[in-house]
Design an enzyme around this catalytic site. Sequence first.
Site, PDB file in Angstrom:
ATOM      1  N   SER A 102     -20.438   7.441  21.280  1.00 29.43           N
ATOM      2  CA  SER A 102     -20.322   6.192  22.211  1.00 29.43           C
ATOM      3  C   SER A 102     -20.964   4.817  21.436  1.00 29.43           C
ATOM      4  CB  SER A 102     -20.811   6.312  23.654  1.00 29.43           C
ATOM      5  OG  SER A 102     -20.324   5.103  24.427  1.00 29.43           O
ATOM      6  N   ASP A 241     -16.839  -0.565  22.423  1.00 31.22           N
ATOM      7  CA  ASP A 241     -17.838   0.248  21.682  1.00 31.22           C
ATOM      8  C   ASP A 241     -17.297   1.250  20.792  1.00 31.22           C
ATOM      9  OD1 ASP A 241     -16.791   1.891  23.755  1.00 31.22           O
ATOM     10  OD2 ASP A 241     -18.806   2.745  24.146  1.00 31.22           O
ATOM     11  N   ASP A 243     -16.422   4.462  20.856  1.00 28.99           N
ATOM     12  CA  ASP A 243     -15.269   5.222  21.413  1.00 28.99           C
ATOM     13  C   ASP A 243     -14.261   4.452  22.225  1.00 28.99           C
ATOM     14  OD1 ASP A 243     -17.353   5.348  23.437  1.00 28.99           O
ATOM     15  OD2 ASP A 243     -16.514   7.418  24.125  1.00 28.99           O
ATOM     16  N   ASP A 245     -14.373   3.139  25.275  1.00 29.94           N
ATOM     17  CA  ASP A 245     -14.390   3.459  26.634  1.00 29.94           C
ATOM     18  C   ASP A 245     -15.162   2.282  27.536  1.00 29.94           C
ATOM     19  OD1 ASP A 245     -17.067   4.069  26.318  1.00 29.94           O
ATOM     20  OD2 ASP A 245     -16.779   6.155  27.174  1.00 29.94           O
TER      21      ASP A 245
END
Length: 445
Positions: A102, A241, A243, A245
């Site tokens: 993340s 960010d 990833d 999400d």
Amino acid sequence: MTRKLFGTDGIRGLTNSEPMTAETALRVGMAAGAHFLRGDHRHRVVIGKDTRLSGYMMESALVAGFASVGMDVVLLGPLPTPAVAMLTRSMRADLGVMISASHNAFQDNGIKLFGPDGYKLSDEAEMEIETRMKGKGELANPGAIGRVRRIDDARGRYIHFLKTTFPEQLRLDGLKVVVDCANGAAYQVAPEALWELGAEVVPLGVAPDGLNINDGCGSTQPATLQETVVASGADIGLALDGDADRLIVVDEKGQLVDGDQLMALIALGLQRRGELRGNALVATVMSNLGLERRMEAAGIRLARTQVGDRYVLEEMRRSGCNIGGEQSGHIILTDHSTTGDGLVAGLQVLATLVEAQRPASELLRQFEPVPQLLKNVRFDGGAPLEAAEVKQRIAAAEAELEGRGRLLIRKSGTEPLIRVMAEGDDAAQVERLVDSICEAVQAAA
């Protein structure tokens, strides 16, 4: 019995140190694959990743684990976490895997698992997988070993999905959007989706080299985005960010807009259109008291959960709500997605901006935040929160804030940190109480 490997968002840690080693990834693949071998059909897992150097290593280990127990593997390449969740369902897979840490730096990596319905696994399912990892496991017969293939159009499928979440009658023509992809998983899909919808796109963080993910860019380090929005005369900036999400927004003046403000904007829009299910917004204990007051004024209930988008989603599903999220920018819109999706949330914000024909600085300020301060204290093992002095200072702060604010002390689920947060109408009081508790935690750490 508690989980040891899985935290609030899958397994995460420093690469090449337990639990984030190739050996552990192999065992995760074998155990998770065996857990989802149900029925007599050909079983399938889809695997996506972000742009970390270690992604190749972890991907190969997971592939070996899944194939060894008889599960076919479909490799998606670099793609956002929510795209993996979507494609898990779309491709009728038994399991989805995202390799990402993340918003963490490149040295870390992680493994997130999704069930066949596209939702993150429950605590119980993760515990069962951990239990399986302790055993030897059963390998498939040579003729039943899983096959592995890579699909080349995964990005196109996700971009098409994104556009279906944007109102069909609207376009982004005339809107200048800076998008910071954090040198992460969305570095291709985010600029492309915005361009296809008509926006003039200024891309940042779109040159990943395996080492620069979240480095001076993205939702946790938005300074460059703020400067670029102002310097380029853009209407708005979107920061994702690693990833993709989570989402943080920057208005045309370069001011940050957090997840609380974005959730308020979207929830009020859903209410206005008669589409707000459960007449509630689900947020965590970290969300600002100002959000709670704004929702209350609008007749919308704010339901709070513990920190972690998985817990937000569990409450949303339990109570039938269609919007929830975190102050950090994880926003879940279950009319479209089964997990937080920074791009889907960003498109809802852009749609509102197009419809309102007002500057982002006016539109996105939905409430006045109550002074809130969060500080992190790093610790190396031990139990600093059990120290007598720490307990005493926490109790004193709670008594002082009673009826006028909130105090929240917790361990991070992804890093060795104690998070100390307080909020109240008196900013000086909030700062004093947080500093007092942090001082005691540091002394006990």
